[in-house]
Design an enzyme around this catalytic site. Structure first.
Site, PDB file in Angstrom:
ATOM      1  N   CYS A 128      88.272 -46.643 -10.538  1.00  9.97           N
ATOM      2  CA  CYS A 128      89.144 -46.275 -11.645  1.00  9.97           C
ATOM      3  C   CYS A 128      89.910 -47.513 -12.094  1.00  9.97           C
ATOM      4  O   CYS A 128      90.385 -48.277 -11.253  1.00  9.97           O
ATOM      5  CB  CYS A 128      90.116 -45.200 -11.173  1.00  9.97           C
ATOM      6  N   LEU A 129      90.029 -47.696 -13.413  1.00 10.68           N
ATOM      7  CA  LEU A 129      90.763 -48.858 -13.915  1.00 10.68           C
ATOM      8  C   LEU A 129      92.236 -48.822 -13.510  1.00 10.68           C
ATOM      9  O   LEU A 129      92.891 -49.864 -13.498  1.00 10.68           O
ATOM     10  CB  LEU A 129      90.631 -48.941 -15.438  1.00 10.68           C
ATOM     11  N   GLN A 157      96.051 -43.032 -19.070  1.00 12.67           N
ATOM     12  CA  GLN A 157      96.066 -44.336 -18.400  1.00 12.67           C
ATOM     13  C   GLN A 157      96.712 -45.430 -19.238  1.00 12.67           C
ATOM     14  O   GLN A 157      97.072 -46.483 -18.718  1.00 12.67           O
ATOM     15  CB  GLN A 157      94.632 -44.759 -18.046  1.00 12.67           C
ATOM     16  N   HIS A 173      92.343 -37.097 -15.187  1.00  8.26           N
ATOM     17  CA  HIS A 173      93.478 -37.924 -15.627  1.00  8.26           C
ATOM     18  C   HIS A 173      94.375 -37.141 -16.594  1.00  8.26           C
ATOM     19  O   HIS A 173      95.604 -37.221 -16.513  1.00  8.26           O
ATOM     20  CB  HIS A 173      93.002 -39.185 -16.352  1.00  8.26           C
ATOM     21  N   HIS A 179      86.038 -37.011 -14.122  1.00  3.15           N
ATOM     22  CA  HIS A 179      87.042 -37.999 -13.692  1.00  3.15           C
ATOM     23  C   HIS A 179      88.113 -38.184 -14.776  1.00  3.15           C
ATOM     24  O   HIS A 179      89.312 -38.190 -14.478  1.00  3.15           O
ATOM     25  CB  HIS A 179      86.311 -39.316 -13.395  1.00  3.15           C
ATOM     26  N   GLU A 180      87.669 -38.306 -16.023  1.00  2.32           N
ATOM     27  CA  GLU A 180      88.634 -38.538 -17.118  1.00  2.32           C
ATOM     28  C   GLU A 180      89.458 -37.285 -17.418  1.00  2.32           C
ATOM     29  O   GLU A 180      90.656 -37.383 -17.712  1.00  2.32           O
ATOM     30  CB  GLU A 180      87.912 -39.030 -18.378  1.00  2.32           C
ATOM     31  N   GLY A 223      84.986 -45.531 -18.585  1.00  2.00           N
ATOM     32  CA  GLY A 223      85.757 -44.420 -19.141  1.00  2.00           C
ATOM     33  C   GLY A 223      87.240 -44.739 -19.093  1.00  2.00           C
ATOM     34  O   GLY A 223      87.695 -45.528 -18.255  1.00  2.00           O
TER      35      GLY A 223
HETATM   36 NI    NI Z   1      90.144 -43.296 -13.782  1.00  5.83          NI
END
Ligand code: NI
Length: 167
Positions: free
Chosen positions: A91-92, A51, A137, A133-134, A46
């Site tokens: 998380c990226l 991000q 963000h 989660h997204e 995701g």
């Molecule tokens: Ni993330």
């Protein structure tokens, strides 16, 4: 399609609150395509526009094993949630860090698709986790915000060390 640079925690730009998308045009579709490419390359399941330093309400997700079913959610809104699940998240924007986070087990989310059509999705398990989660963000939150202060301090120092090594 270009890969987009991903902001890393604790970059303050990850704290910006995303605004709704008002017009789903070619530039939005291009951004969604570039974000999907960036997510697959990373690799991750995701990615939120936040991000990649674009502060609009757009996320891409693909939890399929074949990595060929990208889901784009524009202006997502959780209408209902139910139950609890605790799963290990990463998380990226927080590379190499994984920890347990409590999330709703099941959610109902309403969003616009890339054609501008309103969709309602019922999700549970990993997909529900990923969407929550997204959406975090888009609101300026990162999953580590759910962890203790001590763990957050450790994560910051670990990432600062990594940044020094790779810089
Ligand atoms: Ni993330």
């Amino acid at each position: 399609m270009p890969l987009l640079p991903i902001l890393r925690f604790p970059d303050p730009r990850l704290r910006k609150v995303a605004v709704p998308v008002t017009n789903i045009d070619g530039s939005i579709r291009q951004l969604a395509a570039d974000m999907a490419e960036t997510m697959y390359e990373a690799p991750g399941i995701g990615l939120a526009a936040t991000q990649v330093d674009r502060h609009i309400q757009l996320i891409v997700i693909d939890i399929s094993e074949e990595r060929n079913a990208p889901l784009t959610l524009i202006n997502p809104e959780i209408l209902a949630d139910e139950g609890l699940q605790i799963g290990e998240e990463g998380c990226l924007s927080v590379p190499g860090v994984y920890d347990k986070v409590e999330r709703a087990e099941k959610i109902t989310v309403r969003y616009l698709d890339l054609a501008g059509k309103t969709q309602t999705l019922e999700a549970d398990g990993l997909l529900a986790v990923c969407i929550q989660h997204e959406i975090d963000h888009l609101k300026g939150f990162v999953f580590v915000d759910h962890l203790s202060q001590l763990k957050q301090a450790r994560i910051k120092s670990k990432l600062a060390k990594q940044a020094r090594i790779t810089a």
